[in-house]
Scaffold this active site. Structure first.
Site, PDB file in Angstrom:
ATOM      1  N   CYS A   1      -0.449 -11.100   1.930  1.00 25.15           N
ATOM      2  CA  CYS A   1      -1.796 -11.348   2.470  1.00 25.15           C
ATOM      3  C   CYS A   1      -1.719 -12.331   3.593  1.00 25.15           C
ATOM      4  CB  CYS A   1      -2.697 -11.839   1.486  1.00 25.15           C
ATOM      5  SG  CYS A   1      -2.189 -13.058   0.417  1.00 25.15           S
TER       6      CYS A   1
ATOM      7  N   GLU B   1      -5.872  -4.006   6.529  1.00 28.52           N
ATOM      8  CA  GLU B   1      -4.881  -4.725   6.089  1.00 28.52           C
ATOM      9  C   GLU B   1      -3.843  -3.418   5.378  1.00 28.52           C
ATOM     10  OE1 GLU B   1      -3.738  -8.130   2.767  1.00 28.52           O
ATOM     11  OE2 GLU B   1      -5.320  -6.736   2.345  1.00 28.52           O
TER      12      GLU B   1
ATOM     13  N   LYS C   1      -3.090 -11.275 -17.153  1.00 27.51           N
ATOM     14  CA  LYS C   1      -2.751  -9.873 -16.799  1.00 27.51           C
ATOM     15  C   LYS C   1      -1.916  -9.502 -15.691  1.00 27.51           C
ATOM     16  CE  LYS C   1      -4.504  -6.269 -14.974  1.00 27.51           C
ATOM     17  NZ  LYS C   1      -3.250  -5.804 -14.773  1.00 27.51           N
TER      18      LYS C   1
ATOM     19  N   GLU D   1      -8.471 -14.865  -4.519  1.00 27.54           N
ATOM     20  CA  GLU D   1      -7.717 -14.962  -3.348  1.00 27.54           C
ATOM     21  C   GLU D   1      -7.541 -13.402  -3.122  1.00 27.54           C
ATOM     22  OE1 GLU D   1      -3.309 -16.079  -1.614  1.00 27.54           O
ATOM     23  OE2 GLU D   1      -3.533 -15.949  -3.931  1.00 27.54           O
TER      24      GLU D   1
END
Length: 399
Positions: free
Chosen positions: A261, A352, A152, A227
């Site tokens: 990231c 973040e 997906k 992750e």
């Protein structure tokens, strides 16, 4: 229907049927039916098919790069490099197919034999920042080990994954082994996570969604590989080559418009060199080429969506040392390269950002540099700039 936009122009570049939970069930059923025959394919033949897939990625590399650039908004030069990495991933796993050895352990009265077998149907959920690259990281090992797959891609960036699915068939991978669904994570992704016939989930995305993936997978005790987010540090000591450090620092943050990231979005600078380094950093950041992703000279494109642009903008507070230029015209989800002078307690340093915003933070000495670098729940990558090799090793091991 899903309207797929070009983030640089806000134009619709494709309209796709939106997959439902029922579509996810049907894809899992196809993968389950295809698994026994795929599992039975000799490792050497699976290797041959993966090598063929790698070759097709290379053959259609320019097409894939342009799809990725247009759909994600990333510069074409970066997209080309990433497609090259995708081919390398499939070449690597083609070589790994027949390296999964079992073990033979002597026991009282006999021998204990251990075999490494595929799990079955694997659900792979990938993000929008590196759609094709991360899909290959998950798809390569899953196929090499003999699993069938339901992949997906992110709802915002499904186009390169769909084209990769076509190349899988062209390579000779049997129908049903690779299934690709364009749909919402809250619907299709959740169904894959909770489906009793999915043996494992591989997910890359935010920490918040990662938690929900673990919770959903617990109901069927399925294996999960995650992750998740990152908030990494670039540590600059006063004895470093400040010219080189300042020239490199922007690209550790602003590559892919900071939507990475591994972005080193906290720049920690020793106080005695802070002013000198910041001056050079501003000069280097001002030189980042922001513009049309199709132009090979462009180094940074737009953000992925208007919603994400609003989120990134919410982090820009306090003392802004520099804010760069963006293309004029009013179209596209552009955001300038931004440097904020901050402390490690500020939100821009704690959370973040996932955009082209860097927090520049002073530190007094090595001990404080280590403390600040570790004062975060995130990780994934980092840089240390010093001419002192012993200190570089000490700090690297400490953080």
């Amino acid at each position: 229907m899903i309207a797929v936009l070009n983030p640089a122009t806000e134009e619709t570049i494709a309209e796709l049927p939106e997959a439902s939970a029922e579509d996810a069930d049907a894809a899992v059923a196809r993968a389950k039916d295809a698994f026994p025959a795929w599992h039975a394919v000799a490792p050497s033949d699976r290797a041959r098919l993966l090598r063929r897939l790698a070759g097709l990625v290379e053959e259609y590399g320019e097409e894939l790069a342009r799809i990725e650039s247009e759909n994600v908004g990333k510069p074409i030069s970066g997209a080309r490099a990433e497609v090259g990495m995708v081919a390398e991933v499939f070449h690597f796993y083609a070589g790994a197919v027949d390296k999964h050895h079992g073990e033979t352990i002597p026991v009282a009265g006999g021998v204990d034999m251990t075999f490494r077998e595929p799990l079955g149907v694997v659900g792979l959920i990938v993000p929008w920042n590196f759609p094709l690259n991360i899909a290959s990281w998950k798809l390569g090992p899953a196929l090499a080990c003999g699993n069938s797959v339901v992949l997906k891609p992110a709802e915002l960036t499904p186009l390169s994954a769909l084209r990769l699915g076509e190349l899988c068939l062209e390579a000779g991978i049997p129908e049903g082994v690779v299934n690709i669904l364009a749909g919402k994570g809250s619907i299709v992704g959740r169904r894959l996570v909770e489906h009793p016939d999915v043996a494992k989930i591989g997910f890359t995305g935010s920490t918040e969604v990662g938690r929900s993936v673990m919770e959903g997978a617990a109901g069927t005790i399925k294996r999960v590989t995650l992750e998740l987010g990152g908030k990494s540090a670039n540590v600059i000591f006063a004895d470093a080559d400040l010219e080189k450090a300042a020239a490199a620092a922007p690209y550790a943050v602003f590559d892919n418009a900071g939507q990475d990231c591994c972005a080193r979005s906290r720049i920690l600078v020793e106080s005695s060199a802070y002013d000198r380094f910041l001056e050079r950093l501003i000069e280097s950041t001002a030189g980042v080429e922001v513009g049309d992703p199709a132009d090979p000279k462009t180094e940074m494109g737009p953000l992925i969506s208007e919603e994400h642009r609003r989120k990134v903008a919410s982090f820009v507070d306090g003392d802004v040392a520099f804010s760069g230029a963006v293309p004029e015209g009013g179209r596209g989800f552009w955001f300038p390269c931004t440097l904020v002078e901050a402390s490690n307690d500020d939100r821009v340093a704690r959370e973040e950002v996932f955009g082209p915003v860097a927090a520049v933070i002073p530190f007094a000495d090595e001990a404080e540099a280590v403390r600040l670098a570790n004062d975060t729940p995130y990780g994934l990558s980092g840089s240390i700039w010093t001419r002192d090799g012993a200190r570089a090793l000490r700090v690297a091991r400490a953080v």
